[in-house]
Write an enzyme that holds these catalytic residues in place. Structure first.
Site, PDB file in Angstrom:
ATOM      1  N   HIS A  87       0.845  -1.192   0.000  1.00 48.50           N
ATOM      2  CA  HIS A  87       0.000   0.000   0.000  1.00 48.50           C
ATOM      3  C   HIS A  87       0.876   1.237   0.000  1.00 48.50           C
ATOM      4  O   HIS A  87       1.844   1.325   0.766  1.00 48.50           O
ATOM      5  CB  HIS A  87      -0.901   0.018   1.232  1.00 48.50           C
ATOM      6  N   HIS A 129       0.769   5.818  -0.899  1.00 50.33           N
ATOM      7  CA  HIS A 129       0.021   7.013  -1.275  1.00 50.33           C
ATOM      8  C   HIS A 129       0.833   7.792  -2.308  1.00 50.33           C
ATOM      9  O   HIS A 129       0.908   9.017  -2.252  1.00 50.33           O
ATOM     10  CB  HIS A 129      -0.221   7.903  -0.051  1.00 50.33           C
ATOM     11  N   ASP A 143       1.842  -4.042 -20.939  1.00 48.32           N
ATOM     12  CA  ASP A 143       2.753  -5.113 -20.509  1.00 48.32           C
ATOM     13  C   ASP A 143       2.504  -5.515 -19.061  1.00 48.32           C
ATOM     14  O   ASP A 143       2.348  -6.697 -18.744  1.00 48.32           O
ATOM     15  CB  ASP A 143       4.210  -4.631 -20.619  1.00 48.32           C
ATOM     16  N   HIS A 161      -8.050   7.510  -1.428  1.00 48.17           N
ATOM     17  CA  HIS A 161      -7.135   6.881  -0.473  1.00 48.17           C
ATOM     18  C   HIS A 161      -5.746   6.704  -1.061  1.00 48.17           C
ATOM     19  O   HIS A 161      -4.816   7.425  -0.691  1.00 48.17           O
ATOM     20  CB  HIS A 161      -7.724   5.544  -0.017  1.00 48.17           C
ATOM     21  N   TYR A 193       9.165 -11.940 -22.511  1.00 48.15           N
ATOM     22  CA  TYR A 193      10.139 -10.941 -22.060  1.00 48.15           C
ATOM     23  C   TYR A 193      11.050 -11.496 -20.965  1.00 48.15           C
ATOM     24  O   TYR A 193      10.612 -12.279 -20.114  1.00 48.15           O
ATOM     25  CB  TYR A 193       9.389  -9.716 -21.520  1.00 48.15           C
TER      26      TYR A 193
END
Length: 232
Positions: free
Chosen positions: A103, A105, A128, A168, A222
């Site tokens: 997580h 910000h 991709d 958020h 790749y």
């Protein structure tokens, strides 16, 4: 339980991994102060390792990572876990193939989240990595598992490993914690370029069939199939 975990090599390695991966969030300017967190599922156990709440990144060490069960209850550790622990735990319960959750910000991606807008697929690099748009998830309050429910509802059946939770920030998932961190880094890169493109004019979305082709190539072709032997 604590004695068993303390001597568990897998948990010890994950403590080191999770602590180290937080330096990548700082390195790529994805976090400010103590915001943001990384967690990793403990393979074969209903456990995860996660960052402690409100601790400076400079002070994060393997021994102060927190081990929780998949209900978010602390199993081992002297510190309180991240305030996002229940969201991480819900993702692990609902998505058994997920081995890592992140997580942040990060600025550009969170700006899209503040607008409640997904990021259309304007870039081959986005095709991709994300297989199409980076979706926006619902608004949810911090502290319970509502954020986790929003993550799962948005990403289930979606190729993107990243979701922009409205008002958020960014949550990413991966088969392991490193992959989830990579998704967070690439999400911010895509969000920044998409923002700049919009500032310049009208970005051109990539056709769906071309997105599919790009995604399949990147995921299956790749990179290296074998690790080169060191030169002597």
């Amino acid at each position: 339980m604590s004695e068993r975990l303390s001597s568990n090599d897998t948990v010890a390695r994950l403590r080191e991994t999770v602590a180290a991966l937080h330096t990548e969030l700082v390195r790529y300017n994805l976090v400010a102060w103590t915001s943001g967190n990384v967690s990793a599922r403990v393979p074969g156990e209903d456990l995860m390792v996660i960052k402690p709440s409100g601790i400076s990144y400079d002070d994060l060490r393997p021994d102060n990572m927190v081990v929780c069960d998949l209900d978010g209850v602390v199993v081992e550790g002297d510190l309180s876990p991240s305030s996002d622990t229940e969201a991480h735990a819900y993702v692990y319960r609902a998505m058994p193939d997920v081995g890592g959750v992140v997580h942040t910000h990060s600025g550009y991606a969170t700006a899209w989240a503040a607008c409640g807008e997904s990021i259309p697929c304007y870039l081959t690099a986005q095709a991709d990595e994300f297989g199409g748009e980076i979706p926006v998830g619902p608004f949810a309050l911090i502290g319970g598992d509502d954020i986790g429910k929003g993550i799962v509802a948005t990403l289930s059946g979606h190729r993107s490993p990243a979701v922009l939770m409205r008002n958020h920030g960014v949550f990413t998932i991966g088969p392991n914690a490193k992959a989830a961190v990579k998704a967070a880094v690439m999400c911010e890169d895509v969000a920044r370029t998409a923002h700049l493109a919009r500032a310049l004019g009208r970005p051109l979305p990539i056709a769906a069939e071309d997105v599919d082709s790009l995604y399949a190539r990147y995921q299956n072709v790749y990179g290296q199939t074998t690790v080169p032997s060191p030169r002597r």
